[in-house]
Design a protein around this motif. Structure first.
Motif, short mmCIF file in Angstrom:
data_model
loop_
_atom_site.label_atom_id
_atom_site.label_comp_id
_atom_site.label_asym_id
_atom_site.label_seq_id
_atom_site.Cartn_x
_atom_site.Cartn_y
_atom_site.Cartn_z
N PHE A 1 0.87 -1.18 -0.11
CA PHE A 1 -0.07 -0.24 0.06
C PHE A 1 0.93 1.42 -0.22
N PRO A 2 0.11 2.58 -0.29
CA PRO A 2 1.23 3.51 -0.38
C PRO A 2 1.57 4.11 1.04
N ILE A 3 2.59 4.85 1.13
CA ILE A 3 3.28 5.25 2.31
C ILE A 3 2.36 6.21 2.89
N SER A 4 1.31 7.01 2.08
CA SER A 4 0.41 7.92 2.50
C SER A 4 -0.63 7.16 3.45
N LEU A 5 -0.73 5.98 3.52
CA LEU A 5 -1.72 5.34 4.15
C LEU A 5 -1.46 5.37 5.85
N PRO A 6 -0.47 4.66 5.94
CA PRO A 6 0.07 4.56 7.29
C PRO A 6 0.56 6.02 7.85
N ALA A 7 1.09 6.79 6.93
CA ALA A 7 1.31 8.02 7.59
C ALA A 7 0.35 8.88 7.74
N ARG A 8 -1.06 9.03 7.20
CA ARG A 8 -2.03 9.48 7.31
C ARG A 8 -2.45 9.13 8.85
N CYS A 9 -2.47 7.75 9.09
CA CYS A 9 -2.95 7.36 10.42
C CYS A 9 -2.05 7.74 11.55
N ILE A 10 -0.89 7.89 11.27
CA ILE A 10 -0.08 8.08 12.32
C ILE A 10 -0.45 9.84 12.61
N GLU A 11 -0.27 10.63 11.51
CA GLU A 11 -0.53 11.83 11.65
C GLU A 11 -1.96 12.41 12.27
N ALA A 12 -3.01 11.55 12.01
CA ALA A 12 -4.17 11.73 12.43
C ALA A 12 -4.40 11.66 14.02
N THR A 13 -3.48 10.57 14.35
CA THR A 13 -3.79 10.01 15.61
C THR A 13 -2.78 10.63 16.80
N GLY A 14 -1.82 11.41 16.15
CA GLY A 14 -0.62 11.83 16.83
C GLY A 14 0.19 10.54 17.65
#
Length: 254
Positions: A188-201
């Motif tokens: 999957f694209p790196i934007s997927l886990p990056a978004r999960c990390i950023e949105a949850t802190g």
């Protein structure tokens, strides 16, 4: 705990080569903030035969899945697969302090839609996010091409996003497809886990199906603790090479 395949104190990344249920059993409850993962989809088990409702085991559904995932042929009996995934989700739920992000996809089988695990996960579902892959074509004309995958959010009772802006990401994520990873059948694209990390802190993340190491790469990029588990040794080696190259690139740019 078993000796990691890779462990780097400087980048805070640890990778285990082994069965995810066995490795997770050694982990303490509430030991990471979030889990972000995408399991094998059981794509080797496909509708077939002359009778409606029958299945066949095949490695020919798509060329990129011809060898499954190495040790895992991705063609389990459906009830066995669903039971296995519920066990995995139960362990993810135990280990995560905040939430579990679980990427899977719907399938149309014998003309009928089947959602992952029959929407019976064994843990409380907070939300279903759509990952819009943006492209694709199906092999038949009996239905529209499945371009959307699911990111199931299983959240603990006190879970919150970090800001209203994070909430504004919405429940449809236009992330596209990962084209840069050639030696893994389904990154999957790196934007997927990056978004999960950023949105949850999140300050720590676990991926029990680490695959090509995308979640670990996202953790490294964000400077947080990342733990991966991968059954197939060749994918562990791929991940280590990817992480080391990224570390070299960051060092060269400094």
């Amino acid at each position: 705990m078993s000796t990691p395949y890779y462990d780097d104190d400087e980048t805070l990344i640890t990778l285990h080569n082994g069965d995810c249920l066995e490795v997770m059993a050694e982990m303490s409850s509430d030991s990471v903030d979030i889990v972000v993962t995408s399991p094998p989809y059981n794509m080797g088990l496909t509708p077939g035969g002359n009778g409606r409702g029958t299945y066949k085991h095949t490695t020919q559904k798509a060329r990129r899945f011809a060898d499954g995932y190495g040790q895992h042929d991705d063609a389990m009996a459906q009830d066995d697969y669903d039971a296995w995934q519920r066990k995995v989700l139960a362990e993810c739920w135990r280990i995560a302090r905040k939430a579990v992000f679980y990427n899977h996809r719907p399938r149309i089988e014998h003309g009928v839609l089947r959602d992952p695990l029959g929407n019976d996960f064994g843990i409380p579902l907070r939300q279903r996010i759509i990952w819009n892959r943006g492209t694709g074509i199906d092999v038949n004309l009996r239905n529209f091409c499945t371009r959307g995958e699911y990111i199931y959010l299983f959240a603990k009772p006190d879970f919150q996003l970090v800001t209203h802006a994070a909430s504004g990401m919405g429940d449809v994520w236009d992330l596209g497809i990962e084209y840069g990873i050639k030696d893994h059948p389904a990154p999957f694209p790196i934007s997927l886990p990056a978004r999960c990390i950023e949105a949850t802190g999140a300050q720590s993340v676990l991926d029990p199906f680490s695959g090509s190491g995308t979640t670990l790469r996202a953790a490294m990029d964000h400077g947080i603790r990342g733990i991966g588990i991968e059954l197939e040794e060749k994918f562990c080696a791929m991940t280590v090479g990817r992480l080391q190259q990224q570390a070299l690139d960051l060092w060269s740019a400094a």
